[in-house]
Design a protein around this motif. Structure first.
Motif, mmCIF file in Angstrom:
data_model
loop_
_atom_site.group_PDB
_atom_site.id
_atom_site.type_symbol
_atom_site.label_atom_id
_atom_site.label_comp_id
_atom_site.label_asym_id
_atom_site.label_seq_id
_atom_site.Cartn_x
_atom_site.Cartn_y
_atom_site.Cartn_z
ATOM 1 N N PHE A 229 0.812 -1.213 0.000
ATOM 2 C CA PHE A 229 0.000 0.000 0.000
ATOM 3 C C PHE A 229 0.849 1.269 0.000
ATOM 4 C CE2 PHE A 229 -2.267 -3.340 2.382
ATOM 5 C CZ PHE A 229 -3.279 -3.576 1.467
ATOM 6 N N ASP A 230 0.313 2.295 -0.646
ATOM 7 C CA ASP A 230 0.938 3.618 -0.652
ATOM 8 C C ASP A 230 0.308 4.530 0.384
ATOM 9 O OD1 ASP A 230 2.693 3.219 -3.020
ATOM 10 O OD2 ASP A 230 0.768 2.941 -4.025
ATOM 11 N N ALA A 231 -0.840 4.145 0.922
ATOM 12 C CA ALA A 231 -1.561 4.958 1.904
ATOM 13 C C ALA A 231 -2.619 4.075 2.551
ATOM 14 C CB ALA A 231 -2.209 6.166 1.239
ATOM 15 N N ALA A 232 -3.203 4.568 3.639
ATOM 16 C CA ALA A 232 -4.244 3.806 4.329
ATOM 17 C C ALA A 232 -5.364 4.719 4.786
ATOM 18 C CB ALA A 232 -3.648 3.050 5.530
ATOM 19 N N LEU A 233 -6.584 4.200 4.717
ATOM 20 C CA LEU A 233 -7.753 4.821 5.324
ATOM 21 C C LEU A 233 -8.206 3.924 6.460
ATOM 22 C CD1 LEU A 233 -9.793 5.952 2.179
ATOM 23 C CD2 LEU A 233 -8.411 7.377 3.695
ATOM 24 N N LEU A 234 -8.455 4.514 7.613
ATOM 25 C CA LEU A 234 -8.759 3.764 8.829
ATOM 26 C C LEU A 234 -10.178 4.084 9.279
ATOM 27 C CD1 LEU A 234 -5.307 4.704 10.157
ATOM 28 C CD2 LEU A 234 -5.961 2.355 9.679
ATOM 29 N N LEU A 235 -11.028 3.070 9.280
ATOM 30 C CA LEU A 235 -12.450 3.244 9.555
ATOM 31 C C LEU A 235 -12.767 2.712 10.948
ATOM 32 C CD1 LEU A 235 -12.202 3.488 6.449
ATOM 33 C CD2 LEU A 235 -14.358 2.257 6.256
ATOM 34 N N GLY A 236 -12.957 3.604 11.899
ATOM 35 C CA GLY A 236 -13.288 3.197 13.255
ATOM 36 C C GLY A 236 -13.689 4.401 14.081
ATOM 37 N N VAL A 237 -14.468 4.166 15.131
ATOM 38 C CA VAL A 237 -15.017 5.260 15.925
ATOM 39 C C VAL A 237 -14.825 5.062 17.428
ATOM 40 C CG1 VAL A 237 -17.119 6.532 16.510
ATOM 41 C CG2 VAL A 237 -16.782 5.748 14.169
ATOM 42 N N GLY B 230 -1.706 0.735 15.675
ATOM 43 C CA GLY B 230 -1.325 -0.109 14.544
ATOM 44 C C GLY B 230 -0.783 0.696 13.389
ATOM 45 N N ALA B 231 -1.444 1.806 13.058
ATOM 46 C CA ALA B 231 -1.005 2.647 11.937
ATOM 47 C C ALA B 231 0.367 3.253 12.211
ATOM 48 C CB ALA B 231 -2.028 3.744 11.680
ATOM 49 N N LEU B 232 0.622 3.642 13.459
ATOM 50 C CA LEU B 232 1.918 4.243 13.780
ATOM 51 C C LEU B 232 3.061 3.236 13.677
ATOM 52 C CD1 LEU B 232 0.820 6.567 16.707
ATOM 53 C CD2 LEU B 232 1.825 7.307 14.531
ATOM 54 N N HIS B 233 2.743 1.965 13.735
ATOM 55 C CA HIS B 233 3.769 0.959 13.469
ATOM 56 C C HIS B 233 4.000 0.769 11.968
ATOM 57 C CE1 HIS B 233 3.314 0.015 17.767
ATOM 58 N NE2 HIS B 233 4.530 -0.486 17.664
ATOM 59 N N PHE B 234 3.210 1.441 11.166
ATOM 60 C CA PHE B 234 3.434 1.561 9.723
ATOM 61 C C PHE B 234 3.571 3.048 9.411
ATOM 62 C CE2 PHE B 234 1.851 -2.610 10.251
ATOM 63 C CZ PHE B 234 2.349 -3.356 9.203
ATOM 64 N N GLY B 235 4.461 3.694 10.176
ATOM 65 C CA GLY B 235 4.577 5.149 10.145
ATOM 66 C C GLY B 235 5.000 5.724 8.817
ATOM 67 N N HIS B 236 5.420 4.873 7.865
ATOM 68 C CA HIS B 236 5.815 5.356 6.534
ATOM 69 C C HIS B 236 4.629 5.620 5.625
ATOM 70 C CE1 HIS B 236 5.292 1.008 6.202
ATOM 71 N NE2 HIS B 236 5.146 1.149 4.896
ATOM 72 N N LEU B 237 3.420 5.244 6.064
ATOM 73 C CA LEU B 237 2.232 5.398 5.219
ATOM 74 C C LEU B 237 1.467 6.682 5.554
ATOM 75 C CD1 LEU B 237 0.703 1.791 5.278
ATOM 76 C CD2 LEU B 237 1.998 2.860 3.421
ATOM 77 N N PRO B 238 1.055 7.450 4.558
ATOM 78 C CA PRO B 238 0.063 8.498 4.793
ATOM 79 C C PRO B 238 -1.249 7.851 5.232
ATOM 80 C CG PRO B 238 1.171 8.834 2.692
ATOM 81 C CD PRO B 238 1.542 7.457 3.156
ATOM 82 N N CYS B 239 -1.889 8.392 6.244
ATOM 83 C CA CYS B 239 -3.112 7.802 6.795
ATOM 84 C C CYS B 239 -4.138 8.888 7.080
ATOM 85 C CB CYS B 239 -2.825 7.054 8.095
ATOM 86 S SG CYS B 239 -1.744 5.621 7.938
ATOM 87 N N VAL B 240 -5.391 8.575 6.824
ATOM 88 C CA VAL B 240 -6.507 9.444 7.197
ATOM 89 C C VAL B 240 -7.557 8.582 7.887
ATOM 90 C CG1 VAL B 240 -8.384 10.914 6.356
ATOM 91 C CG2 VAL B 240 -6.113 11.090 5.318
ATOM 92 N N PHE B 241 -8.070 9.082 8.999
ATOM 93 C CA PHE B 241 -9.155 8.396 9.696
ATOM 94 C C PHE B 241 -10.501 8.843 9.135
ATOM 95 C CE2 PHE B 241 -5.761 7.304 12.433
ATOM 96 C CZ PHE B 241 -6.178 6.223 13.197
ATOM 97 N N VAL B 242 -11.416 7.888 9.020
ATOM 98 C CA VAL B 242 -12.718 8.148 8.398
ATOM 99 C C VAL B 242 -13.810 7.817 9.406
ATOM 100 C CG1 VAL B 242 -14.205 7.665 6.423
ATOM 101 C CG2 VAL B 242 -11.711 7.475 6.177
#
Length: 604
Positions: free
Chosen positions: A145-153, A164-176
């Protein structure tokens, strides 16, 4: 910027220098690799994209189009996560319009504390956070992946996804986010029926009717607990599309905000503003989240969760940092249980955008931070509006929409935040005082000691607690039984307080701040099972809980106190907590978990 903000941030930076530097080096090493499908063997690539439509295969492999991984907490049992069912199709559609591809990388478990409250499943709730973090890692470890979208509330889901996302800190991430449910029965009315039920004044039918009227449709619960505090903190960290937190799941704007999340994460992938999540979440961003929590009287659970989140980014924070920031942060919001309003009313009065703008203009937050959008954190002090098929962000009105709910820094509800650190011979604890009446900030009374909330409830029903007392409920920490929330204690303690008794709770368990008007010293560390001093308390010991001075002490002769041997949990209680409904599977987590102040981490 306010001196306390600068001082706390600087000491966190100094304390974290070595661990943060090592973390950023790992992030850079991951960034420097060739992209996923280029560095993988042909068989790996074929397996990764076997199920993609042919056009998407061509895009991601041959044309090297950006490839987004979606990690979702969808299930249709949790009201907050049920709306996510249709999000992947929407995300794929928007990604294709932008020349990108998408795969749902994986799902993470999502449990509801409201369902498991007071039941054995609640003993797995805290550990579900790290399970979610590991599940996020499993999803993203396919590494294409080049980026991640994280779906959770909800409560543990957002911290788990973030760890979890910070352990893949090389990825751009946006929470949805998905948004809150519509307003039902008011929180005050619901609490009143709960207290009536605790006194035997109404039956189960009336209680169920009230609860069902309060929790009645898709979306998050509308009180300002951990789930909605999550959304406030993500806005303050710049990890959402600005203003996305509290838009209803079925509002027309929700689809527009979700599509904007796709465009936003793709914008970060582009080299000119490449800001992966590991670089974005720095010391200043963590401090901004802490300030936002304090300024809104948010959930005490985040004194555990955000310690763990910070650790995932190589940043070390503790409760003293929270306490010092609280002394210097104005309380700008009153949302239930710190007031009568729900989050829908909070949103209508100005919501997260109003609070963030006020904090930035007042010098209480770092403005010079990266966010997922161009323009920085000031963009999160605006409100989104639909403009045809797109969105635009307008400045919020200068005045609050309702000063009973949200206020400016010039006229706060209190000059300090709603959380206090307590220290003394009983250890270190936290208390949420934003909803506690001023005349209840200091309680001195004899202790009544319990080893479970069921013991306290039985004593209440037997009429044994009709007096001034401090209820000590121990063996509720992470190592003992997973540190369940003790919400069942709120109605009986509130009833006793309503009768005029001086009442407080002291526990190594959690309350999520939902103790409301009853003083509650929670998260006592070290916990009783770890030979913490809470194990030394005996029935009748006078305890002084002083939220003004910030102390928590058993008023016992020092020599006698030093000679006491801490009580230990009985074998029967230990076995009860170790078996049934899957609790056996979490034995390793109970044995290895760190203290509450260390984030209750099981992965360090």
């Amino acid at each position: 910027m306010k001196p306390a903000l600068v001082e706390v941030t600087q000491r966190i930076r100094e304390r974290s220098a070595a661990s943060r530097s090592a973390y950023l080096a790992r992030v850079q090493a991951a960034i420097d690799r060739p992209r996923g499908s280029d560095r993988m063997g042909c068989a790996n690539v074929a397996h990764a994209f076997a199920a993609l439509p042919p056009n998407d295969k061509l895009r991601v492999v041959a044309e090297r189009a950006p490839h987004i991984g979606v990690v979702t907490a969808y299930n249709d049992m949790l009201s907050a996560h049920q709306p996510y069912e249709g999000f992947p199709a929407l995300i794929r559609d928007e990604a294709r319009k932008q020349g990108a591809t998408v795969q749902v990388a994986g799902g993470v478990p999502a449990m509801c504390d409201g369902v498991t409250q007071g039941l054995p499943g609640m003993e797995m709730s805290l550990f579900s956070r790290d399970t979610i973090a590991m599940s996020t890692a499993i999803a993203l470890t396919h590494d294409v992946f080049d980026a991640a979208l994280l779906l959770g509330v909800c409560d543990k889901i957002v911290p788990g996804l973030l760890i979890g996302a910070l352990h893949f800190g090389h990825l751009p991430c946006v929470f949805v986010p998905a948004g809150p449910m519509s307003t039902g029965l008011s929180n005050n009315e619901k609490s009143k029926v709960r207290e009536q039920f605790a006194q035997g004044l109404v039956g189960r039918d009336k209680l169920l009717e009230a609860e069902s009227a309060a929790y009645h449709g898709p979306g998050t619960c509308t009180f300002y607990g951990t789930a909605n505090s999550n959304q406030m903190l993500l806005e303050a960290m710049g990890l959402h599309v600005p203003g996305a937190a509290f838009v209803h799941p079925h509002a027309q704007m929700r689809e527009a905000l979700t599509r904007e999340a796709v465009r936003t994460v793709l914008g970060i992938v582009k080299a000119k503003r490449f800001t992966p999540i590991g670089r974005l979440v720095d010391e200043r961003v963590i401090v901004n989240a802490m300030v936002a929590l304090l300024a809104t009287g948010g959930s005490t659970n985040h004194l555990i969760h955000w310690v763990a989140v910070a650790r995932a980014a190589g940043i070390q924070i503790d409760w003293t940092d929270f306490s010092d920031l609280s002394h210097a942060t104005p309380l700008l919001a009153r949302v239930y249980p710190n007031g009568s309003a729900d989050v829908n009313q909070f949103q209508s009065a100005g919501g997260p955008g109003f609070v963030i703008r006020e904090l930035l203009e007042g010098g209480f937050m770092h403005a010079d931070v990266a966010t997922v959008v161009e323009g920085g954190l000031h963009e999160f002090g605006k409100a989104p509006h639909q403009d045809g098929a797109g969105l635009r962000w307008n400045a919020l009105p200068k005045a609050s929409g309702d000063e009973g709910i949200v206020r400016s820094v010039a006229k706060p509800f209190s000059p300090e935040g709603g959380l206090k650190l307590l220290t003394g011979n009983l250890g270190r604890a936290v208390i949420k005082i934003s909803a506690v009446p001023d005349d209840r900030h200091v309680i001195e009374a004899p202790a009544r000691v319990f080893a479970s909330q069921e013991e306290l409830l039985a004593a209440f029903k037997a009429g044994e607690l009709e007096r001034d007392l401090i209820a000590v409920v121990r063996f509720q920490g992470p190592r003992a039984n997973g540190m369940p929330e003790l919400h069942k204690l709120t109605p009986p303690l509130a009833v006793l307080q309503g009768k005029g008794f001086k009442v407080a709770l002291v526990t190594d368990g959690r309350m999520s701040g939902a103790s409301g008007k009853v003083p509650a010293a929670i998260h006592v560390s070290p916990e009783a099972l770890a030979d913490g001093p809470l194990g030394k308390v005996r029935d009748g010991d006078v305890i002084r809980l002083d939220a003004v001075a910030g102390t928590l002490d058993a008023l016992v002769d020092a020599a006698e106190w030093a000679a006491r041997i801490p009580a230990h949990i009985t074998d029967a209680a230990s076995q009860t907590n170790a078996h049934g409904l899957g609790r056996e599977l979490f034995g390793g987590m109970r044995r290895n978990v760190l203290s509450a102040e260390e984030g209750a981490c099981t992965w360090l």
